[in-house]
Design a protein around this motif. Structure first.
Motif, short mmCIF file in Angstrom:
data_model
loop_
_atom_site.label_atom_id
_atom_site.label_comp_id
_atom_site.label_asym_id
_atom_site.label_seq_id
_atom_site.Cartn_x
_atom_site.Cartn_y
_atom_site.Cartn_z
N TYR A 1 -5.34 17.61 -32.76
CA TYR A 1 -5.21 16.59 -33.70
C TYR A 1 -5.81 17.12 -35.17
O TYR A 1 -6.54 17.81 -35.04
N SER A 2 -5.64 16.28 -36.11
CA SER A 2 -5.79 16.72 -37.58
C SER A 2 -7.31 16.07 -37.88
O SER A 2 -7.62 14.85 -37.65
N CYS A 3 -8.16 16.88 -38.42
CA CYS A 3 -9.43 16.43 -38.90
C CYS A 3 -9.55 15.77 -40.12
O CYS A 3 -10.70 15.48 -40.58
N LYS A 4 -8.39 15.89 -40.68
CA LYS A 4 -8.31 15.21 -42.10
C LYS A 4 -8.89 15.89 -43.37
O LYS A 4 -8.93 15.54 -44.40
N ARG A 5 -9.47 17.12 -42.96
CA ARG A 5 -10.24 18.16 -43.95
C ARG A 5 -9.21 18.80 -44.65
O ARG A 5 -7.78 18.90 -44.40
N VAL A 6 -9.30 19.52 -45.64
CA VAL A 6 -8.42 20.28 -46.50
C VAL A 6 -8.40 21.58 -45.63
O VAL A 6 -9.19 22.29 -45.17
N CYS A 7 -6.95 22.17 -45.60
CA CYS A 7 -6.87 23.33 -44.80
C CYS A 7 -7.60 24.42 -45.02
O CYS A 7 -8.27 25.07 -44.17
N GLY A 8 -7.43 24.89 -46.34
CA GLY A 8 -8.32 25.87 -47.03
C GLY A 8 -8.05 27.34 -46.51
O GLY A 8 -8.75 28.14 -46.98
N ARG A 9 -6.78 27.52 -45.92
CA ARG A 9 -6.30 28.94 -45.71
C ARG A 9 -5.76 29.53 -46.99
O ARG A 9 -5.25 28.82 -47.85
N VAL B 1 -5.71 28.41 -52.29
CA VAL B 1 -6.03 27.97 -50.88
C VAL B 1 -4.81 26.65 -50.70
O VAL B 1 -4.56 26.04 -51.57
N CYS B 2 -4.54 26.63 -49.28
CA CYS B 2 -3.89 25.52 -48.97
C CYS B 2 -4.70 24.17 -49.07
O CYS B 2 -5.65 24.11 -48.69
N MET B 3 -4.07 23.27 -49.94
CA MET B 3 -4.82 21.92 -49.98
C MET B 3 -4.18 20.63 -48.94
O MET B 3 -4.61 19.56 -49.24
N LYS B 4 -3.41 21.26 -48.06
CA LYS B 4 -2.78 20.29 -47.01
C LYS B 4 -4.10 19.77 -46.35
O LYS B 4 -5.08 20.56 -45.91
N GLU B 5 -3.98 18.45 -45.74
CA GLU B 5 -4.82 18.15 -44.60
C GLU B 5 -4.96 19.01 -43.45
O GLU B 5 -3.80 19.93 -43.27
N CYS B 6 -5.82 18.88 -42.66
CA CYS B 6 -5.80 19.97 -41.19
C CYS B 6 -4.34 19.56 -40.49
O CYS B 6 -4.02 18.67 -40.28
#
Length: 890
Positions: free
Chosen positions: A655-663, A671-676
């Protein structure tokens, strides 16, 4: 990048309430919720039937036992597809309106800083004004209400655009030399007032002074018309009090002030001096305390302000009036003379025949009756109207003249003087001829002699009676004093009247026309003023007419009263402004159709979206146009409120932790600004920070720093590594500033000093002129031309006989000089001897001519030649003739 409503405050997405709106520090406006539930049905999201820790709830377990796997998978796939499409749509418009939203939000947020800046400026101005008035309010306990006029000038000195030169209609800046009128205290630029004074004196002297400029004519102030002498024309820049020349610019002082105590004499003069710091405008009333009594001197002396030292005790004056009967009943008043007596009394006229009620202030009056008293002659009566004193002698007594004033008669007063019979001979009305009638009574007749008369302008003559004026029909073609219109008056003698037409020229304000009579020179400044108002009209600043176009509207502290443009009933409070209101940042709070929850996203009724389908550039030479944005209403985002949904055990996954992806994206810069989210096609062991196909694709432009001197942006989108060399062409001027050269940008930015000099060379001969007067022979080069002129010039010896051609630079450096040889000296000696000989010959010839001139004989007449012979001969003839006569008689 993720949609704004999908970026949550942090944690692991455990949401127990509605999201609230708050501004983020990043680009655009982001919504951060207190929790924000997991994304329903998304890939990798925890199912509704799972607890935050990952364990299934009892309800979910029971539901999974009752439902079939096929139905569960189908419903899950349909929900996921719908939400993915909605998410994709919002992601597309997010990128488009991010830049515009950032700009609008920054402008809105900057309003608070501008207000703080305004408060700081007002606080600074208040301190400067307080320091200026400190000596007035502390040392003498002055009344601040008396300083309002001076404060007005100080506020205008600080307010941008308020101080305007009425001559050039431009703002008066802090660092410009100014001059202040002592009559109206209006401030002008120093060059403007100097030109105004010079032009005014020139115009007056050219019209009135025959000697043109030798007399001292005054010049007026452009605003109040206060006249100054020629010696008062400003030539140096002084502060307001006149102590310091060229006062330095100090941000903590009043502009154009020296900061010292004013010490100017008060007006009207009282013996005291102004105690304020050097200030514009008039000095305030004198605040000194003096002991003085009232006007009538009856009250005891009391301490009062020097500016109001004259006062009235309001007691009756009591001084005796001019009538000599009553006393002044007015309250204590200024001046030594009391007003006229207001009472009425019965008074006789001067002759004493009539009595009337008249004002006591005017006891002497005359009636309209003739005196009628008998004169001393006893035959006539006095014909004067009501007079004082004796009537005098009879006007017909004594010696009287005849009507022509030539004969005098002594007759009784009862007889009339007769005519003398001589010609009248009085000068007629024409002033040229005299009356030809005999002595007569009454006026002489009109002169009827015909004379040759010139017209008034002197161009025509005509024979006509002397008493009639002669005016021709010729119209004057001279220019009037305005030098624009002709006189056009018939038979003008030359003293053409002033021009009576209106000037009508457009004034410097470009709004009004000159209302004065047609004149020479510049028109006076426009006397009108204009109010520059804020958007709501509650705040305004008064500026001279013509300055309203360049004056910035005042900042209003009132709240904006415009109605909201979104679905909210009221908009956020903000100050009055021009242009459109900032975007609404209130929560949307619309009821979602599917679930019934309230939308927690910021108001999106007027979101900025990039306009598509615009004109595309036809080639690389056409500059790309700026992106256009339009305002439109966006649909509400999908509901983020978590709800429990039963799922089978096999459907449970990461599941998604709702943090920013950051890759790290492929550009290696962002970096990727999507949610996890779930990432595929990557090696989880080695590439944990590498972006996958599910991550965002960077669409930013290249933001890397350009080489020094390159004004062009990188042509590639955001990319890893170094930017490619810039191959665009730059247009530069050569060293001689004549030819334009086109050079690749990379050659200029990577070249050293010598290479730049070569690139900027046009390969032509330098057009500059050397000090010797010859053209520079070098190729186009930077800096000063080298002084190595090899041009051949002719050099001669002092006697100009020997001539040689040498290089110009050697002559300039005095390296070569040609001296005269022996031949030159011999020729020079021979020439001097020849000149001496010629001079002597000329001198001898002049003496001979003088001698011949003295010896010229004058030709004598026959009488002069033979007079010595004729005298004896004539004597002999006379003697013989006398002897002959004597003998003939005998």
């Amino acid at each position: 990048m993720e949609a704004s409503w999908r970026q949550v405050a942090g944690g692991r997405g455990r949401a127990r309430g509605r999201a609230t709106a708050a501004p983020s520090s990043g680009n655009g406006v982001h919504l951060r919720g207190a929790g924000g539930g997991r994304e329903k049905g998304s890939v990798g999201a925890a199912g509704p039937g799972r607890s935050p820790g990952g364990a299934a709830t009892p309800a979910a377990a029971g539901s999974s036992a009752r439902r079939s796997p096929a139905g569960s998978e189908a419903s899950q796939t349909s929900v996921a597809g719908a939400e993915l499409m909605s998410q994709k749509k919002f992601e597309e418009i997010k990128k488009a309106n991010q830049a515009a939203a950032k700009k609008i939000v920054e402008e809105h947020f900057s309003s608070s800083s501008e207000e703080e800046g305004d408060e700081d400026f007002e606080g600074k101005r208040g301190k400067i004004v307080a320091n200026t008035f400190i000596t007035y309010t502390t040392q003498t306990d002055g009344d601040v209400r008396e300083l309002e006029r001076t404060k007005q000038y100080l506020n205008e000195a600080f307010q941008a655009g308020a101080m305007t030169c009425l001559i050039c209609i431009a703002s008066v800046k802090r660092n410009q030399a100014v001059w202040s009128c002592s009559g109206c205290f209006c401030i002008f630029h120093m060059p403007c007032i100097q030109k105004w004074a010079k032009d005014s004196q020139f115009l007056v002297s050219s019209l009135m002074d025959d000697d043109f400029g030798k007399r001292d004519y005054p010049w007026p102030c452009p605003k109040c018309r206060f006249e100054y002498k020629r010696s008062d024309t400003p030539s140096r820049y002084y502060c307001y009090c006149g102590k310091v020349e060229d006062p330095p610019l100090d941000p903590w002082l009043v502009p154009h002030s020296c900061g010292q105590v004013c010490e100017r004499d008060f007006k009207p003069s009282c013996g005291h001096k102004c105690l304020l710091l050097c200030h514009p405008g008039p000095c305030p009333p004198c605040p000194k305390m003096v002991t003085t009594t009232c006007y009538c001197k009856k009250a005891k002396p009391i301490p009062r302000r020097c500016s109001a030292k004259e006062w009235s005790c309001q007691l009756p004056c009591g001084r005796k009036l001019l009538c000599g009967q009553h006393k002044c009943e007015n309250p204590c008043h200024a001046g030594k003379s009391c007003p006229p007596c207001p009472r009425v009394s019965r008074q006789k006229c001067v002759c004493g025949k009539r009595v009337a009620e008249r004002s006591c202030a005017s006891p002497l009056w005359h009636c309209d009756q003739v005196c009628g008293k008998t004169l001393p002659c006893g035959n006539h009566t006095c014909e004067q109207v009501c007079h004082v004193g004796a009537c005098g002698d009879c006007p017909r007594s004594g010696k009287r003249f005849c009507p022509c004033q030539k004969s005098k008669f002594s007759l009784p007063c009862t007889e009339d003087v007769p005519t003398c019979g001589d010609s009248c001979d009085k000068v007629l009305e024409c002033g040229i001829h005299r009356c030809s009638q005999r002595c007569h009574r009454g006026p002489c007749e009109t002169c009827r002699q015909e004379v040759e008369k010139h017209c008034r302008c002197g161009k025509h003559t005509k024979r006509m009676p002397c008493h009639k004026p002669y005016l021709c029909e010729t119209k004057c073609v001279k220019m009037r004093d305005c030098q624009k219109h002709q006189c056009r008056r018939k038979c003008c003698p030359g003293n053409c009247p002033p021009c009576d037409q209106n000037c009508g020229r457009t004034l410097g304000c470009r709004n009004h026309k000159c209302p004065s009579v047609c004149h020479r020179g510049s028109c006076y400044p426009c006397p009108e003023t204009v109010d520059v108002k804020c958007n709501c009209g509650n705040t305004k600043v008064t500026v001279p007419c013509g300055r309203e176009r360049t004056t910035r509207p005042p900042k209003c502290k009132e709240q904006c009263s415009r109605p909201p443009t979104c679905h909210h009933t009221s908009q956020e409070k903000h100050r009055c402004h021009f242009g459109s209101c900032p975007p609404c940042r209130q929560p949307c709070q619309k009821v979602l159709e599917k679930c019934g929850h309230l939308c927690p996203a910021p108001c999106h009724d007027q979101a900025l979206i990039k306009q598509t389908g615009r004109h595309q550039p036809t080639g690389p030479w056409e500059q790309p146009s700026e992106p256009a944005f339009i305002q439109t209403a966006l649909p509400c985002p999908p509901c983020q409120v978590p709800i429990p949904i039963p799922l089978p055990c096999h459907a449970v996954g990461p599941y998604s932790c709702k943090r920013v992806c950051g890759r790290t994206l492929t550009c290696q810069n962002h970096v990727c600004m999507k949610e996890c989210h779930k990432v595929t096609e990557t090696d989880s062991c080695t590439d944990k920070k590498k972006a996958g196909p599910e991550c965002l694709h960077c669409e930013e432009g290249c933001s890397k720093s350009r080489p020094s001197g390159c004004p062009h942006p990188c042509v590639l989108p955001c990319h890893p590594g170094e930017c490619p060399p810039c191959v665009q062409m730059l247009r530069i001027k050569c060293h001689c500033k004549i030819t334009s050269l086109y050079v690749e940008c990379r050659k200029i930015t990577t070249a050293d000093v010598n290479e730049k000099n070569l690139l900027s060379c046009c390969k032509n001969q330098c057009p500059k002129e050397l000090p010797c007067g010859h053209r520079c022979k070098e190729m186009c080069h930077p800096g000063e031309c080298p002084f190595n002129c090899n041009q051949k010039v002719k050099l001669r010896c002092p006697c100009k006989r020997i001539k040689k051609e040498v290089q110009c630079n050697k002559v300039r450096e005095n390296q070569i000089s040609i001296e005269c040889d022996t031949t030159c000296k011999e020729m020079k000696q021979k020439a001097s001897e020849a000149e001496l000989e010629a001079f002597e010959n000329r001198l001898k010839g002049r003496r001979k001519k003088n001698r011949k001139r003295d010896e010229v004989a004058v030709e004598l007449t026959l009488w002069q030649k033979y007079k010595y012979y004729l005298f004896p001969l004539c004597a002999i003839v006379v003697v013989v003739f006398a002897w002959y006569i004597a003998h003939a008689v005998d």
